[in-house]
Design an enzyme around this catalytic site. Sequence first.
Site, PDB file in Angstrom:
ATOM      1  N   HIS A   9      35.071  34.593  34.041  1.00  0.00           N
ATOM      2  CA  HIS A   9      35.949  33.687  33.679  1.00  0.00           C
ATOM      3  C   HIS A   9      35.745  32.820  32.926  1.00  0.00           C
ATOM      4  CE1 HIS A   9      37.170  34.767  37.929  1.00  0.00           C
ATOM      5  NE2 HIS A   9      38.074  35.542  37.395  1.00  0.00           N
ATOM      6  N   HIS A  42      29.838  31.979  38.920  1.00  0.00           N
ATOM      7  CA  HIS A  42      31.262  31.346  38.808  1.00  0.00           C
ATOM      8  C   HIS A  42      31.045  29.805  38.890  1.00  0.00           C
ATOM      9  CE1 HIS A  42      34.002  34.841  38.941  1.00  0.00           C
ATOM     10  NE2 HIS A  42      32.773  35.504  39.309  1.00  0.00           N
ATOM     11  N   GLU A  58      35.110  28.831  32.997  1.00  0.00           N
ATOM     12  CA  GLU A  58      33.818  28.280  34.142  1.00  0.00           C
ATOM     13  C   GLU A  58      32.682  28.520  33.443  1.00  0.00           C
ATOM     14  OE1 GLU A  58      36.366  30.460  37.962  1.00  0.00           O
ATOM     15  OE2 GLU A  58      34.440  31.265  37.093  1.00  0.00           O
ATOM     16  N   GLU A  70      29.061  30.113  43.408  1.00  0.00           N
ATOM     17  CA  GLU A  70      29.942  29.061  42.889  1.00  0.00           C
ATOM     18  C   GLU A  70      29.408  27.557  42.561  1.00  0.00           C
ATOM     19  OE1 GLU A  70      33.224  29.710  42.176  1.00  0.00           O
ATOM     20  OE2 GLU A  70      33.861  31.578  43.463  1.00  0.00           O
TER      21      GLU A  70
HETATM   22 ZN   LIG Z   1      35.531  32.479  38.633  1.00  0.00          ZN
END
Ligand SMILES: [Zn+2]
Length: 1044
Positions: A743, A840, A746, A925
Amino acid sequence: IHYLISKGGSEALLQALATAARAQPPEEDTLRALLCLLARVGRRDRKFGLKVQRLEATDLILSLARKNLGHHLNLTHCLWVLRVCASSVTAGTTLGINGAMELLFKVITPYSKRHVRTVRAAIEALAALLKSKSNSRRAVNRGYLCGLLKLYQDWHDNDVSNNYIHIRRGLLICLKHITNIQLGRETFLDARGMEILFTSVQDCLSFKNLDPIVTTATQILRKCYPKEPLPVPTVGSFYSFSLPGKGSTERPCMVPEDDYESDGEEEVEKDLDDDDDDDDYDLETDVNKLMSRPLLDRPEMELKQYEAMCPELSHNFQSEEEKSLEDNTENLPSTPSYFIPSTTSMKLQNTQRTQSVTVTGPDPGEDFNVPMAEALQDVDSCEGEDMARTHGLALRSLPKEAAWYKQIFNTECETSINPSPEGRLKSSDIMRSLLKKHQGTIPFHNPCFYVSRAECVKSIPDYKFLAFPDFWGHQPPPYGKPMLERKCGVQRDRVLDDVRRFVQPSDVIGRTVFDLDEPRWVISIDPGAPDCLMFFSTFESGNLRKAIQVREFEYDLIMNADVNSDQHHQWFYFEVRDMKLAVSYRFNIINCEKLNSQFNYGMQLVMYSVKEALQGRPCWLRVGYDISYYKNHYRSCAAAAGGTRRRSYYTLAFSITFPHNDDVCYLAYHYPYTYSTMMSHLDILEQNRNPKKVYWRQQTLCQTLGGNPCPLLTITAMPESKKRDDLEEFCNRPYVFLMARVHPGESNASWVMKGTLEFLVSSDPIADLLRKCFIFKIIPMLNPDGVINGNHRCSLSGDDLNRQWLTPSSELHPTIYHSKGLLYYLRSVGRAPLVFCDYHGHSQKKNVFLYGCSIKETLWQAGCVVDTSVITEDVGYRTLPKILDKVAPAFVMNSCSFLVEKSRESTARVVAWQEMGVLRSYTMESTYCGCSHGLYKVIREMEKNEVYLLQIGLQLGTQELEEMGNKFCLGLLILHLKSLPCSKQVMAQAALLLDLEEEITDLRTHRSVIRIFRGFSCRSSCLGMHFGFSFKEMTLLVAEIFML
Ligand SMILES: [Zn+2]
């Protein structure tokens, strides 16, 4: 009372009321007592309205009220009962049909301060009635809305000493309910309701006790603010990309005219970006599905091509390794030195930026060529040549103030003070002087490398410029920054400011100062506009589409949608210049899409000042105050939102006071990390590793749709010798597979990956040991095109690549297709990774945490009965997060989740777990914001030599993100020591590192010392972290865990 209600008390009272009302002459006292009781009981009885209807008592109560219009005490009691009746919408509707509103209006108008209690009761009853839409419609048709507005204004004007706040607020609540229907909003606008409420609110703002009035009025103003489309010709991305096999994609046509008021009610909200939310209802409860292993998604013979991406499995170390070993027999520097190539050492490589974009398969055999800093060559060869070459990037012009130029460059650059209309004149001179000035003090960054990498990038806008921060580099500031404390009323003030535009349109400048759709604004030089900021964003990862000056120091900004998409605006990165000192500028990014944001919970954006950088402080800093994130009045039309419901937009509003006059500054959602940054970082790592110890291969996994190579790294320890045993040990090490940045918005994931990579090639003894334990396969940027073109979420195909893992297309999703292919290959040779982790960023939560996969936890959480004799599961997936909880300050075990959701079945984590059989398959994350738990919850601030402890939590900087990346490595080593059989040699080395028993007893104290040290240590010294104290710290932590 509840007992009374359960035994039929309400019904009995209603019957008694009916009897008492029929009595001749009426028994006044009994009636009053009954009404009083009914009002109380009714408030507690949730079915009161229904019971009233069933007993047909609505007429009774209404007629009682009518009879008592002159008797205020009785009337008030009737009204209280009326109010509780109306709390049921059906009873309320019946009352409305039977004339209740007319009656109430008679009581409350005209304005009078007599019988205030009765008036208040009537207003509250009216408010309850207006919850019914048919009542609201009736009220509007009979002109009551205007009457209510007038009445509100009278009360507002006459209640000078604020004694009747309840009445005023009651009237506003009536208006609030009426304006829930479209007819109500239209009438409200026609009756100049916006102006009336807005003006009255201004009088109330300075009184704290009037907050309830201001809040309700603001809600009405927000709701009635006419909805509009965004002020852009199309909500689709300004850029489009022709997908292979689909011919040329046309840019989405103009947004058709749409009735922006057509939806009667407020839209049902749906979070568009749901990557990160885990909701129970979405859990996968189909055991067969959870336990199945899908078949190969491609012909088996295709896997053969990936053999070339695993040269470590067949290496004999006879040829070039030997040479490189001999070449590097001299003692290698223990700390990396920054090799900046001279012009003579460079090999000139022709890059073809104009070549057509073609989709090619993986190109595995050939190691990636490093274009050695051809930028300098370019700079030299540019002199006297045509500047308009097909390739070659110019640096954005520097702050143009002459005195400042002299100060920075002495006089040698005086000729370049005045930028040409294109801002590119003599940029080669500027770049040369800048490079001379660059001290090379930023670890793992080299501007020459950056330029040469950026030259090779293929972008849709065909970038001509470099953003200064990416070129010059970023160094973490010496101190971290706590999360911003939330101030009361910021959002309300922002919203009222927006309403002011509608009410006082003459105040609004409304001048477009930057617009991709209008090419004349792209260069954004308008000599006729002296008092406005200049914007620019056509550089790697930039994505500003339009900037509109709203007031003297306020700008509305619109982000570009992801390429080939009409949504995903959250990320932003742009340049702003020509600011004044000591002025507070307000910016509104008006097309955000998420329902909420950490910007409402202490997060700040980041800013980079060119003047600061050239004065020795090249830092992205957390900045901004009065930050607020809220839903605004812009909507996408239904057609643009894919024919479904209209989409709401949100405003991110923030204020900034810039550090210098006439500076050039960059603002971004989060610390930018471009594709060129990554590529030049890999160049530096490759050059600084110790080739005797570090096995390093950089290959190209595949070309992206946009024609950019997606690098694949292999890192492990060189074999001890060329003896057979050692070579066997070398290629039998278990695999760890790491990926990041699928992504593009990010960027935090890239900083974590940077920390991982730097640690892995470092000379830290722990890293040395770790390399001997594993072979690392790393794809540091899975979505280069998205990153390059300033996307937030998607690739050039407009797809979220982390939703394509089940059946990736080799044409449309090449990086996913080949990553999966490589994983398939490893599985097919019996070498599926021990750990798989995809890095992420998380925009809604704080801290750093892992998502993993567990069948049992998913079934338990979903409330399914689990037959544990059938389902066996290794709980080993919990070990790594538990370790990280101990060794990584930003990591929090409690935030981890191991549930498998249906909507995540096509993510990397779930596919690696299910199809490749990787037990330890994770998504890591990292918050964009800061830490609410763990070591970084408490931050230390020093003022006048005194230390203060603040419980606010640190906002993560690049230093903390990188630290997370290297602590992840430490976690992997401990996982290996705890979970796998280790060779004698590894054990011996681990034992050596762990020979610190006498210190273990002091571990607690030691850890707290580290915390303080972290707080004050010079954060600029990244190397110190890797090669200095961290070794001891890590060793101690290893010891702690090992002893547990
Ligand atoms: Zn992501």
